[in-house]
Design a protein around this motif. Structure first.
Motif, PDB file in Angstrom:
ATOM      1  N   TRP A 106       0.810  -1.213   0.000  1.00  0.00           N
ATOM      2  CA  TRP A 106       0.000   0.000   0.000  1.00  0.00           C
ATOM      3  C   TRP A 106       0.844   1.265   0.000  1.00  0.00           C
ATOM      4  N   ASN A 107       0.296   2.271  -0.653  1.00  0.00           N
ATOM      5  CA  ASN A 107       0.866   3.615  -0.642  1.00  0.00           C
ATOM      6  C   ASN A 107      -0.300   4.588  -0.537  1.00  0.00           C
ATOM      7  N   PHE A 108      -0.200   5.556   0.365  1.00  0.00           N
ATOM      8  CA  PHE A 108      -1.350   6.419   0.654  1.00  0.00           C
ATOM      9  C   PHE A 108      -1.074   7.880   0.285  1.00  0.00           C
ATOM     10  N   TYR A 119      -6.679   8.850   3.974  1.00  0.00           N
ATOM     11  CA  TYR A 119      -6.652   7.648   4.817  1.00  0.00           C
ATOM     12  C   TYR A 119      -6.033   7.953   6.175  1.00  0.00           C
ATOM     13  N   CYS A 130      -3.842   2.977  10.284  1.00  0.00           N
ATOM     14  CA  CYS A 130      -2.432   2.641  10.486  1.00  0.00           C
ATOM     15  C   CYS A 130      -1.806   2.212   9.155  1.00  0.00           C
ATOM     16  N   ARG A 131      -0.570   2.609   8.917  1.00  0.00           N
ATOM     17  CA  ARG A 131       0.089   2.337   7.636  1.00  0.00           C
ATOM     18  C   ARG A 131       1.078   1.191   7.708  1.00  0.00           C
ATOM     19  N   GLU A 132       1.192   0.555   8.854  1.00  0.00           N
ATOM     20  CA  GLU A 132       2.101  -0.579   9.010  1.00  0.00           C
ATOM     21  C   GLU A 132       1.437  -1.864   8.487  1.00  0.00           C
ATOM     22  N   GLN A 159       2.649  -6.055   1.067  1.00  0.00           N
ATOM     23  CA  GLN A 159       3.047  -5.093   2.094  1.00  0.00           C
ATOM     24  C   GLN A 159       3.996  -5.733   3.110  1.00  0.00           C
ATOM     25  N   GLN A 178      -2.757  12.186   8.362  1.00  0.00           N
ATOM     26  CA  GLN A 178      -3.288  12.261   7.006  1.00  0.00           C
ATOM     27  C   GLN A 178      -2.364  13.085   6.124  1.00  0.00           C
TER      28      GLN A 178
END
Length: 434
Positions: free
Chosen positions: A10-12, A17, A20-22, A49, A416
């Motif tokens: 994933w890339n935000f 979003y 959590c990005r982990e 991921q 964000q």
């Protein structure tokens, strides 16, 4: 038949979003793999991921496996189905990369569950699964699609939608097991703050669920099309899965349950195990003896939704809370005596005075309880708030909700992107991928 179950890397960038990005364990794929194999087929999970695979890496693994079905999710694990990134850019890129080597292309996730025709068009897949996917994926290989509920497929200009989103039985899903390599790579301890978030971890982390769904109907929660009805896993299955993780060295588990309800039998079983864990819950449902037991069981992180400091605000959000603000405050402070980290969540209800909020946050902080500044609401398609604004979601629901959010909010949270973009700039054009 062979299934490749892909979690993108994933890339935000440009996204609103706020999850959590982990990397987290892809629970929905764990169950799906088990049920696909139980039906006599084969499956492999390709977690872009967790394994840090770029598009070429994902494509190479799919091509080597040569699946009959390739499944791509539109949210990074079940934990984030209710707060998924609105855009489909990353799943679009993955599907474009594997389109000529993946066999039949399948999409699962919150977007297809809420707006199946729009997801079908944007992703260019052969079929979209609506709702909880684990029981339906094996059926795609064994049955006529016309007889399978909760899927969208057929002509590009007028696809067929078979019924509404699917809710699995859940209570009969097996205990999951994960490869040692995956567990070793899973350094993240979700929502844990009793140790330095950036420091070394005493052991790997993990995610599990003891229950699914929530009996409440808070207006901001996007769960009407998936993970809605409350169901509880049998305790022996939960403990079997947990003991496997502990044997693999896992030191902390986050229970992703939409609402972790008081359960003395489970907590007493956890007391006997050397495991730390975190939960999200409602503090008004916990009496003091149960909070004390929760702490003894190993809980080190509570995320509790208070949402508003006024009865009118909580009522406007359909919290159905019977406690006063003072009683909620006392209960949070009591919880902190037994659990290392307690967080009270606030959202912008439009009824709370700024001074009152700051005074309340200061009072809680004096007792060690963290309360966030009120965060703006994103009217997720599939939430009661969306319906109140625009009715049932149509094919433009995600665009409409994001435009509304960007129009009405100038400041965003610190997690964000500070330059969020509308969907028309974030997503690829509806593809011709095959």
């Amino acid at each position: 038949m062979k299934f490749a179950l892909i979690n993108p890397n994933w890339n935000f960038d440009g996204s609103i979003y706020f999850g959590c990005r982990e990397p987290h364990l892809p629970l929905e794929y764990g169950y799906s793999k088990a049920l696909i194999e139980r039906a006599g087929h084969e499956a492999v999970i390709i977690d872009g991921q967790l394994m840090d695979l770029d598009l070429d890496g994902i494509r190479a693994r799919v091509a080597e496996y040569a699946p009959d079905f390739t499944v791509v999710t539109t949210a990074p694990s079940y934990l984030f189905w209710r707060c998924a990134p609105p855009e489909l850019r990353i799943p679009q890129e993955v599907l474009k990369a594997v389109g000529d080597v993946g066999g039949t292309l399948v999409a699962v996730g919150p977007h297809g569950s809420t707006t199946p025709r729009a997801a079908y068009a944007k992703l260019g897949v052969d079929v979209v699964v609506m709702g909880e996917c684990e029981e339906l994926l094996p059926r795609l290989a064994d049955e006529s699609w016309d007889a399978i509920p909760s899927i969208c497929f057929g002509p590009r200009d007028n696809p067929k939608v078979n019924g509404g989103p699917f809710a699995s039985r859940f209570t009969d899903l097996p205990a999951l097991s994960w490869p040692d390599e995956w567990v070793t790579r899973h350094h993240h301890h979700h929502h844990r703050f009793d140790i330095d978030p950036n420091g070394p971890r005493p052991g790997p982390g993990g995610e599990m669920e003891t229950s699914r769904g929530c009996p409440y109907r808070c207006s901001f929660c996007a769960k009407e099309n998936f993970r809605d009805k409350y169901r509880k896993r049998p305790l022996p299955v939960v403990l079997e899965e947990l003991d496997r993780l502990i044997a693999q060295g896992v030191e902390y588990v986050y229970f992703i349950d939409e609402i972790f309800l008081p359960n003395a039998e489970l907590l007493e079983a956890l007391v006997e195990r050397r495991i730390k864990f975190g939960v999200q819950t409602r503090i008004d449902l916990w009496k003091e003896p149960m909070l004390e037991l929760l702490g003894r069981a190993g809980c080190v992180s509570i995320e509790a939704g208070v949402e508003s400091l006024t009865p009118e605000g909580r009522q406007a959000l359909d919290k159905n809370c019977r406690m006063s603000t003072e009683e909620l405050t006392d209960r949070l402070i009591f919880a902190k005596r037994h659990v290392a980290f307690v967080q009270a969540n606030l959202i912008e209800a439009g009824t709370d005075d700024d001074g009152m909020v700051e005074a309340w946050r200061k009072r809680l902080l004096e007792h060690g309880v963290w309360a966030n500044e009120p965060v703006p609401l994103f009217p997720y398609p599939g939430s009661p708030d969306y319906r109140k604004l625009w009715g049932l979601p149509d094919d433009q629901a995600w665009e409409r909700a994001l435009d509304h959010y960007l129009t009405h909010h100038v400041d965003f949270s610190d997690i964000q992107d500070q330059r969020p973009l509308p969907l028309r700039e974030l997503e690829l054009a509806a593809p011709d991928m095959r």
